[in-house]
Design a protein around this motif. Structure first.
Motif, short mmCIF file in Angstrom:
data_model
loop_
_atom_site.label_atom_id
_atom_site.label_comp_id
_atom_site.label_asym_id
_atom_site.label_seq_id
_atom_site.Cartn_x
_atom_site.Cartn_y
_atom_site.Cartn_z
N VAL A 1 0.86 -1.19 0.00
CA VAL A 1 0.00 0.00 0.00
C VAL A 1 0.89 1.23 0.00
N GLU A 2 0.67 2.11 -0.95
CA GLU A 2 1.41 3.37 -0.97
C GLU A 2 0.84 4.27 0.12
N LEU A 3 1.70 4.97 0.81
CA LEU A 3 1.30 5.77 1.95
C LEU A 3 1.83 7.19 1.78
N TYR A 4 0.92 8.16 1.85
CA TYR A 4 1.30 9.57 1.71
C TYR A 4 0.66 10.38 2.82
N PHE A 5 1.40 11.32 3.34
CA PHE A 5 0.88 12.27 4.32
C PHE A 5 0.55 13.53 3.55
N TYR A 6 -0.71 13.94 3.66
CA TYR A 6 -1.23 14.98 2.81
C TYR A 6 -2.15 15.88 3.62
N GLU A 7 -2.22 17.13 3.25
CA GLU A 7 -3.13 18.04 3.94
C GLU A 7 -4.56 17.78 3.45
N LEU A 8 -5.36 17.18 4.33
CA LEU A 8 -6.75 16.85 4.02
C LEU A 8 -7.66 17.79 4.79
N PRO A 9 -8.92 17.90 4.37
CA PRO A 9 -9.86 18.71 5.16
C PRO A 9 -9.88 18.20 6.61
N LEU A 10 -10.10 19.11 7.55
CA LEU A 10 -10.04 18.78 8.98
C LEU A 10 -10.86 17.56 9.35
N GLN A 11 -12.01 17.38 8.75
CA GLN A 11 -12.91 16.30 9.14
C GLN A 11 -12.52 14.94 8.55
N ILE A 12 -11.49 14.89 7.73
CA ILE A 12 -11.06 13.63 7.12
C ILE A 12 -9.69 13.24 7.67
N SER A 13 -9.64 12.07 8.29
CA SER A 13 -8.37 11.58 8.86
C SER A 13 -7.57 10.78 7.86
N GLY A 14 -8.25 10.09 6.95
CA GLY A 14 -7.54 9.26 5.99
C GLY A 14 -8.42 8.85 4.83
N ILE A 15 -7.78 8.44 3.76
CA ILE A 15 -8.47 7.97 2.56
C ILE A 15 -7.71 6.75 2.05
N LEU A 16 -8.46 5.73 1.68
CA LEU A 16 -7.89 4.56 1.01
C LEU A 16 -8.56 4.46 -0.34
N TYR A 17 -7.77 4.40 -1.40
CA TYR A 17 -8.34 4.31 -2.74
C TYR A 17 -7.36 3.63 -3.68
N ASN A 18 -7.81 3.32 -4.88
CA ASN A 18 -6.99 2.70 -5.89
C ASN A 18 -6.41 3.79 -6.79
N ARG A 19 -5.10 3.88 -6.83
CA ARG A 19 -4.41 4.88 -7.67
C ARG A 19 -3.52 4.14 -8.65
N LYS A 20 -3.88 4.19 -9.90
CA LYS A 20 -3.10 3.51 -10.95
C LYS A 20 -2.90 2.03 -10.60
N ASN A 21 -3.98 1.37 -10.26
CA ASN A 21 -3.98 -0.05 -9.91
C ASN A 21 -3.12 -0.38 -8.69
N SER A 22 -2.95 0.58 -7.82
CA SER A 22 -2.19 0.36 -6.60
C SER A 22 -2.98 0.93 -5.41
N PRO A 23 -3.18 0.12 -4.35
CA PRO A 23 -3.87 0.67 -3.18
C PRO A 23 -3.04 1.80 -2.58
N THR A 24 -3.71 2.89 -2.27
CA THR A 24 -3.03 4.09 -1.80
C THR A 24 -3.76 4.67 -0.59
#
Length: 147
Positions: free
Chosen positions: A31-54
């Motif tokens: 799983v690719e893992l990135y630390f990103y500035e997300l809206p305050l109410q969202i702690s994390g997102i898991l999704y498929n990015r270019k056929n790779s779980p991210t």
């Protein structure tokens, strides 16, 4: 509830003492893992990015929250993931799959076979050893019928 899966997972990555490092597990699972500035109410997102779980983890959350969110997203990955679905994790979300991912995350960060060794210590000391919040420790100690 997820103890056998967690035991197998930790064994796979040679993790046998606290604190559990969920980022190592995520990377090890591919799983690719990135630390990103997300809206305050969202702690994390898991999704498929270019056929790779991210995973995207909110870089503005405190470190304990980030660790829990990574473990939570690993729960989604192992229990619910499909290539065409996106998991947005709101701290107050209370759906069945969110509760399952929360239970998995707490159990991953404080696995039964390790936590059992520390039950004679204070809640604060256990939280510090496993590097989790007091709330997560309380939840796991209730599973052990300690609280």
């Amino acid at each position: 509830m997820y103890e056998e899966l967690i035991k197998e997972l930790l064994s796979l990555f040679y993790i046998n003492k606290p604190p559990i490092k969920p980022e190592i597990i995520a990377y090890g699972l591919g799983v690719e893992l990135y630390f990103y500035e997300l809206p305050l109410q969202i702690s994390g997102i898991l999704y498929n990015r270019k056929n790779s779980p991210t995973m995207l983890i909110n870089k503005n959350d405190n470190l304990l929250r980030q660790r829990f969110t990574i473990a939570h997203e690993i729960g989604h990955f192992l229990l619910h993931y499909s290539n065409n679905k996106i998991y947005l994790d709101y701290p107050i979300e209370n759906s069945k799959i969110e509760r399952e991912a929360n239970t998995f995350a707490a159990s991953l960060l404080l696995p039964d076979f390790l936590l059992g060794r520390y039950l004679n210590l204070s809640l604060e000391k256990i939280s510090s050893i496993f590097y989790v919040s007091r709330k997560v420790t309380e939840i796991r100690l209730k599973d052990f019928k300690i609280l």
